[in-house]
Design a protein around this motif. Structure first.
Motif, PDB file in Angstrom:
ATOM      1  N   UNK A 544       0.834  -1.265  -0.185  1.00 58.17           N
ATOM      2  CA  UNK A 544      -0.233   0.201   0.186  1.00 58.17           C
ATOM      3  C   UNK A 544       1.274   1.145   0.099  1.00 58.17           C
ATOM      4  N   UNK A 545       0.374   2.575  -0.940  1.00 59.20           N
ATOM      5  CA  UNK A 545       1.114   3.083  -0.662  1.00 59.20           C
ATOM      6  C   UNK A 545       1.259   4.610   0.623  1.00 59.20           C
ATOM      7  N   UNK A 546       2.130   5.225   0.902  1.00 63.34           N
ATOM      8  CA  UNK A 546       2.032   6.211   2.148  1.00 63.34           C
ATOM      9  C   UNK A 546       2.136   8.045   1.276  1.00 63.34           C
ATOM     10  N   UNK A 547       1.724   8.310   0.521  1.00 66.69           N
ATOM     11  CA  UNK A 547       1.759   9.265  -0.238  1.00 66.69           C
ATOM     12  C   UNK A 547       2.499  10.285   0.294  1.00 66.69           C
ATOM     13  N   UNK A 548       1.593  10.738   1.799  1.00 66.24           N
ATOM     14  CA  UNK A 548       2.077  11.750   2.212  1.00 66.24           C
ATOM     15  C   UNK A 548       3.448  11.235   3.585  1.00 66.24           C
ATOM     16  N   UNK A 549       3.655   9.920   3.529  1.00 63.72           N
ATOM     17  CA  UNK A 549       4.906   9.385   4.589  1.00 63.72           C
ATOM     18  C   UNK A 549       4.329   9.849   5.686  1.00 63.72           C
ATOM     19  N   UNK A 550       3.045   9.989   5.993  1.00 64.60           N
ATOM     20  CA  UNK A 550       2.630   9.917   7.618  1.00 64.60           C
ATOM     21  C   UNK A 550       2.565   8.125   8.491  1.00 64.60           C
ATOM     22  N   UNK A 551       3.010   7.634   8.124  1.00 62.46           N
ATOM     23  CA  UNK A 551       3.205   5.593   8.525  1.00 62.46           C
ATOM     24  C   UNK A 551       1.542   5.668   8.392  1.00 62.46           C
ATOM     25  N   UNK A 552       0.948   6.008   7.800  1.00 62.31           N
ATOM     26  CA  UNK A 552      -0.826   5.722   7.644  1.00 62.31           C
ATOM     27  C   UNK A 552      -0.778   5.371   5.955  1.00 62.31           C
ATOM     28  N   UNK A 553      -1.205   4.582   5.920  1.00 62.50           N
ATOM     29  CA  UNK A 553      -1.672   3.534   3.882  1.00 62.50           C
ATOM     30  C   UNK A 553      -2.837   4.616   3.954  1.00 62.50           C
ATOM     31  N   UNK A 554      -2.633   5.377   1.967  1.00 59.50           N
ATOM     32  CA  UNK A 554      -3.842   5.766   1.738  1.00 59.50           C
ATOM     33  C   UNK A 554      -4.584   5.309   1.594  1.00 59.50           C
ATOM     34  N   UNK A 555      -5.270   3.550   1.747  1.00 59.47           N
ATOM     35  CA  UNK A 555      -5.908   3.849   1.594  1.00 59.47           C
ATOM     36  C   UNK A 555      -7.239   3.569   2.602  1.00 59.47           C
ATOM     37  N   UNK A 556      -6.146   3.510   3.649  1.00 56.45           N
ATOM     38  CA  UNK A 556      -7.108   4.523   5.237  1.00 56.45           C
ATOM     39  C   UNK A 556      -6.804   5.415   5.636  1.00 56.45           C
ATOM     40  N   UNK A 559      -7.153  12.074   5.745  1.00 54.12           N
ATOM     41  CA  UNK A 559      -5.856  12.801   5.784  1.00 54.12           C
ATOM     42  C   UNK A 559      -4.543  12.844   4.643  1.00 54.12           C
ATOM     43  N   UNK A 560      -4.427  12.776   3.026  1.00 54.21           N
ATOM     44  CA  UNK A 560      -3.583  13.181   2.313  1.00 54.21           C
ATOM     45  C   UNK A 560      -2.654  13.773   2.621  1.00 54.21           C
ATOM     46  N   UNK A 561      -3.454  14.329   3.414  1.00 57.83           N
ATOM     47  CA  UNK A 561      -1.781  15.709   2.841  1.00 57.83           C
ATOM     48  C   UNK A 561      -0.898  16.071   3.945  1.00 57.83           C
ATOM     49  N   UNK A 562      -1.084  15.595   4.971  1.00 61.41           N
ATOM     50  CA  UNK A 562      -0.394  15.526   6.840  1.00 61.41           C
ATOM     51  C   UNK A 562       1.126  16.363   6.216  1.00 61.41           C
ATOM     52  N   UNK A 563       0.806  17.185   7.086  1.00 62.26           N
ATOM     53  CA  UNK A 563       2.649  18.139   6.701  1.00 62.26           C
ATOM     54  C   UNK A 563       3.670  17.414   7.489  1.00 62.26           C
ATOM     55  N   UNK A 567       4.277  15.153  12.015  1.00 56.71           N
ATOM     56  CA  UNK A 567       4.822  13.658  12.214  1.00 56.71           C
ATOM     57  C   UNK A 567       4.384  12.892  13.351  1.00 56.71           C
ATOM     58  N   UNK A 568       4.107  11.469  13.943  1.00 54.28           N
ATOM     59  CA  UNK A 568       4.079  11.095  15.110  1.00 54.28           C
ATOM     60  C   UNK A 568       2.807  11.174  15.968  1.00 54.28           C
ATOM     61  N   UNK A 569       2.475  12.805  15.093  1.00 58.92           N
ATOM     62  CA  UNK A 569       0.959  12.638  16.312  1.00 58.92           C
ATOM     63  C   UNK A 569       0.040  12.844  15.557  1.00 58.92           C
ATOM     64  N   UNK A 570      -0.313  11.530  14.690  1.00 59.35           N
ATOM     65  CA  UNK A 570      -1.337  11.210  13.468  1.00 59.35           C
ATOM     66  C   UNK A 570      -2.102   9.811  14.345  1.00 59.35           C
TER      67      UNK A 570
END
Length: 835
Positions: A544-556, A559-563, A567-570
């Protein structure tokens, strides 16, 4: 009446033929015609072509409720007998009461072909000729046979009796598509051209039995349609005897499309496992509108005395005498047309539905598809009747060009018989098909006692007989050997991925196995347990791809644009956490413990807003627009303090000690109001709008001479005895009173009438009211403003003396004047006078 009526039933059963297809076809995988059962089935060859007369045909006849063995069988003594044999008839009658349906079906392919376009699907086209005949019998027709010897006054309902026969041409186009490794769907659209139709429908009918005869009463209609006939507008049954005269001599009329319709086939297959397949389809869901038609209505009411056939007419051993069965039937049917009465005629067209079929199958294949077993169910809907058949089958496919199937069928819950099918492709380009569901293994011989007529062999344990056969041209079938170009264990003819890399695990169609179904083959998949929701959002390695790199895969990730700073607070949905729920995520919140009540009143930094700057946050500020000069007098609710509670905040209150009684009666400066300016504050002034004196609580003082005059009037105003007419002697004092009221325009006067308690109370009230109004009228006539005068009678309610004495009663009979100033009440004049 003797049980001779049974011979009529046997004659009807002899016509029994049931429409079916050859069910064994379901288990012949390499037969091109298998798609006739389910349009989702795809032939193994790339192309197939069939041309009449050798292309394909099937033929079926039988009944849904009876076998020959129910009619003619060997008894326990080894003799061939009929169901009439003593002690055997009740068993037969029970079978005959199952709402029997009799029908015929034949299907011949004139031309058909199909082809596969790789990675797209399979296409089918064809032209077929079909003939169907159905006879529906009411089950209670046979209840008459329950008694042992004779039946009298039995009534048998025949309303469900009906006969239909039709022939039509079917032009079809179909398509099957493999959606994925599990699902394949297909459908066919059919254009139908009606060739001929004949039908008889009994709407209301019954048989009434007597001792030696029976009465037949019925109402129904007959329908006939064919392009070669030119039916007159008012057709009669007599015309049917010479129907050939209505046959068109125009050759072109035979080719005219006067009857047409449409039908639909829909199907799907599902493979939950490589070895297991489930199929479902509906076929012949459609109709034909028959034009160029004739419709006749008729009724029948006749009494018939048939030739009796009893047990004594049979051979002594109970065996069959065909003469006794056949001869009485002739007279019965020959007499019926003479008793018909026509009730209507029409040459308008009509619409008929096709017999629809529901197909359900489950089959499993083993040993690389060389052996298969399964169960197939077919349900046919003929109007309001349902015919069901379940077939068990086993298939043997040792090589691709040889398919052998064995089957066993259950019809409407009864045991059936063995069937077999063979599909061969011994040469490249040719497919040979031969099959039958009901192979007769048991035969009986019945003799008909006529010269030169041999014994008749009958397959006495069969309920239905059918067969199918065909020869097709096939291309790209790989029949002579199992070619496997990529050595993956799947023959090329079914291999959808013919260039599989070595040592790669493949599925039943030769494609790299994809266990989690994410579109990335197992040998490339670094995330082998991908859930279905992630299928469209994977990288090339199956993760699964994690576009914004926040540790949560895109399909889940909701909030796909997490700054990066979040990170670490999602949370597990990929959204920045907001611990205090104030709408500002923790990574931006400078006030992390905002109370829940403050939500909606928070600034972009997560802190409580104080719009008016008074030190009280908006969410609890009841006075959100506090001016700056009031800041020093603010309470906990954010409102300026009002110490004396007079409604004027302290910072504006020039009179801070306002008593409680004065609240609501102060001006904008917080000082007590004195509306009439008489020096008495409104909250103490009983006449706040009329200037008065302090001594009189702010009300004007009534001069003593006025009170004296009004007190004098209490006894000075006299009336006629028991009446409201004022005595002339009262004029002087009333004139003085009128002038006093004119001289004091601030007076508001109520004229009150009073009586003693002598007599009826209600009468006294009415008299006092009339007298008070008489005085009012007098004063108005003397110039007193009527808007200042009211009048009311109180009767004996307010005595001023003892009614027990004559003097007291005289004082109680009086008129008083109650004076107020601008609706501010004062004590009565009497009370003032007493002071």
């Amino acid at each position: 009446m003797k049980k001779h009526f049974f011979v009529i039933i046997i004659a009807t059963i002899a016509m029994s033929i049931q429409a079916q297809q050859v069910n064994t076809l379901y288990f012949l995988e390499n037969a091109p015609q298998r798609h006739l059962i389910n349009p989702a089935f795809q032939p193994v060859s790339k192309v197939y072509i069939g041309i009449a007369p050798i292309s394909y045909m099937d033929f079926t006849f039988g009944t849904n409720f009876l076998t020959f063995n129910d009619l003619i069988y060997y008894n326990k003594d080894g003799k061939l007998v009929t169901g009439l044999y003593p002690g055997e008839s009740e068993k037969l009658i029970n079978r005959l009461q199952k709402n029997p349906t009799l029908s015929l079906a034949t299907d011949m392919s004139i031309f058909n072909f199909g082809f596969r376009i790789k990675d797209f699907g399979y296409f089918h086209f064809g032209v077929n000729e079909k003939i169907n005949t159905t006879i529906g019998l009411p089950g209670n027709l046979f209840g008459i046979l329950y008694s042992n010897n004779t039946i009298e006054n039995a009534k048998i309902d025949l309303s469900d009796l009906g006969i239909t026969a039709n022939a039509y041409t079917e032009i079809l186009a179909g398509y099957s598509h493999k959606i994925n490794q599990q699902w394949t769907v297909g459908g066919k659209l059919k254009f139908l051209i009606g060739n001929a139709y004949a039908g008889v429908q009994i709407n209301d009918a019954f048989v009434q039995t007597g001792i030696e005869d029976l009465r037949i009463m019925a109402q129904g209609n007959m329908q006939i349609a064919a392009p070669m006939f030119n039916f007159p507008e008012n057709m009669t049954f007599s015309d049917l005897k010479d129907i050939q005269k209505y046959v068109s001599k125009d050759v072109g009329s035979y080719l005219k499309v006067s009857s047409a319709g449409a039908a639909l086939d829909l199907g799907a297959t599902y493979k939950p496992l490589d070895m297991l397949q489930i199929s479902l389809s509906v076929t012949d869901l459609g109709f034909i509108h028959w034009g160029n038609a004739c419709q006749l209505g008729a009724s029948l009411d006749s009494t018939y005395t048939p030739v009796a056939v009893s047990y004594s007419d049979l051979a002594a051993d109970g065996s069959v005498d065909m003469n006794a069965l056949v001869d009485p039937i002739k007279g019965f049917f020959m007499d019926i047309p003479d008793h018909l009465s026509q009730t209507g005629s029409s040459n308008k067209g009509f619409t008929k539905m096709l017999n629809c079929n529901l197909h359900v199958g489950v089959d499993a294949n083993f040993w690389k598809n060389r052996v298969g077993v399964g169960v197939y169910s077919r349900t046919q809907f003929c109007g309001n009747r349902v015919m069901e058949e379940v077939t068990l089958g086993a298939a043997l496919r040792p090589v691709n060009w040889f398919n052998l199937a064995l089957s066993y069928s259950f019809v409407n819950g009864r045991w059936g018989s063995m069937g077999a099918g063979l599909s061969l492709m011994p040469y490249d380009g040719i497919n040979l098909l031969l099959m039958a569901d009901y192979i007769p293994l048991s035969w009986a011989s019945v003799s008909y006692d006529q010269a030169n007529i041999p014994a008749i062999p009958i397959p006495n344990k069969l309920q239905t007989i059918n067969f199918g056969m065909g020869i097709s041209i096939v291309i790209g079938s790989n029949t002579n050997k199992r070619k496997d170009k990529d050595k993956d264990g799947v023959p090329d003819y079914i291999d959808l991925c013919p260039n599989t890399l070595p040592n790669v695990s493949v599925d039943s169609v030769g494609c790299p196995r994809d266990t989690d179904g994410d579109g990335v083959a197992d040998y490339l998949d670094k995330c082998p347990n991908t859930p279905k929701e992630a299928y469209t959002m994977l990288d090339t390695e199956g993760c699964p791809i994690d576009t914004d790199g926040d540790g949560v895969a895109d399909y889940l990730d909701e909030c796909s644009d997490t700054p990066a700073e979040a990170y670490g607070m999602v949370d597990n949905k990929g959204c920045p956490i907001d611990t205090d729920g104030d709408g500002v995520p923790d990574y931006l919140d400078e006030c992390p413990n905002t109370p829940a009540a403050a939500n909606g009143h928070i600034d972009s930094k997560g802190c409580e807003i104080d719009s008016d700057g008074d030190g009280v946050a908006d969410w609890k500020d009841e006075c959100p627009n506090t001016p700056q000069e009031a800041y020093s007098t603010i309470n906990v609710n954010g409102c300026p303090a009002d110490t004396d509670g007079d409604g004027v905040p302290d910072y504006l209150d020039e009179c801070p000690g306002t008593p409680t009684e004065a609240r609501g009666k102060v001006n904008s400066n917080g000082c007590e109001l004195d509306t009439d300016g008489d020096g008495v504050a409104d909250w103490q002034d009983e006449c706040p709008t009329v200037a008065g004196t302090t001594a009189n609580k702010g009300c004007p003082e009534i001069k003593r001479e006025v009170t004296t005059l009004l007190k004098k009037a209490m006894q000075g105003i006299q009336f006629e005895n028991g009446k409201s007419a004022i005595k002339s002697s009262s004029s002087t004092i009333l004139d003085q009173i009128a002038q006093t009221f004119i001289d004091n325009p601030s007076f508001i006067i109520e004229v009150q009438g009073h009586t003693d308690n002598v007599g009826n109370e209600q009468a006294n009230i009415e008299l006092s009211d009339k007298r008070a109004n008489a005085v009012r009228d007098y004063l108005i006539n003397k110039g007193v403003d009527p808007n200042r005068l009211t009048a009311k009678g109180y009767g004996p309610a307010n005595p001023i003396a003892d009614n027990a004495t004559k003097e007291g009663r005289a004082k109680n009979r009086r008129v008083e004047f109650d004076i107020t100033f601008e609706e501010v009440s004062y004590e009565t004049v009497r009370d003032h006078a007493d002071n």
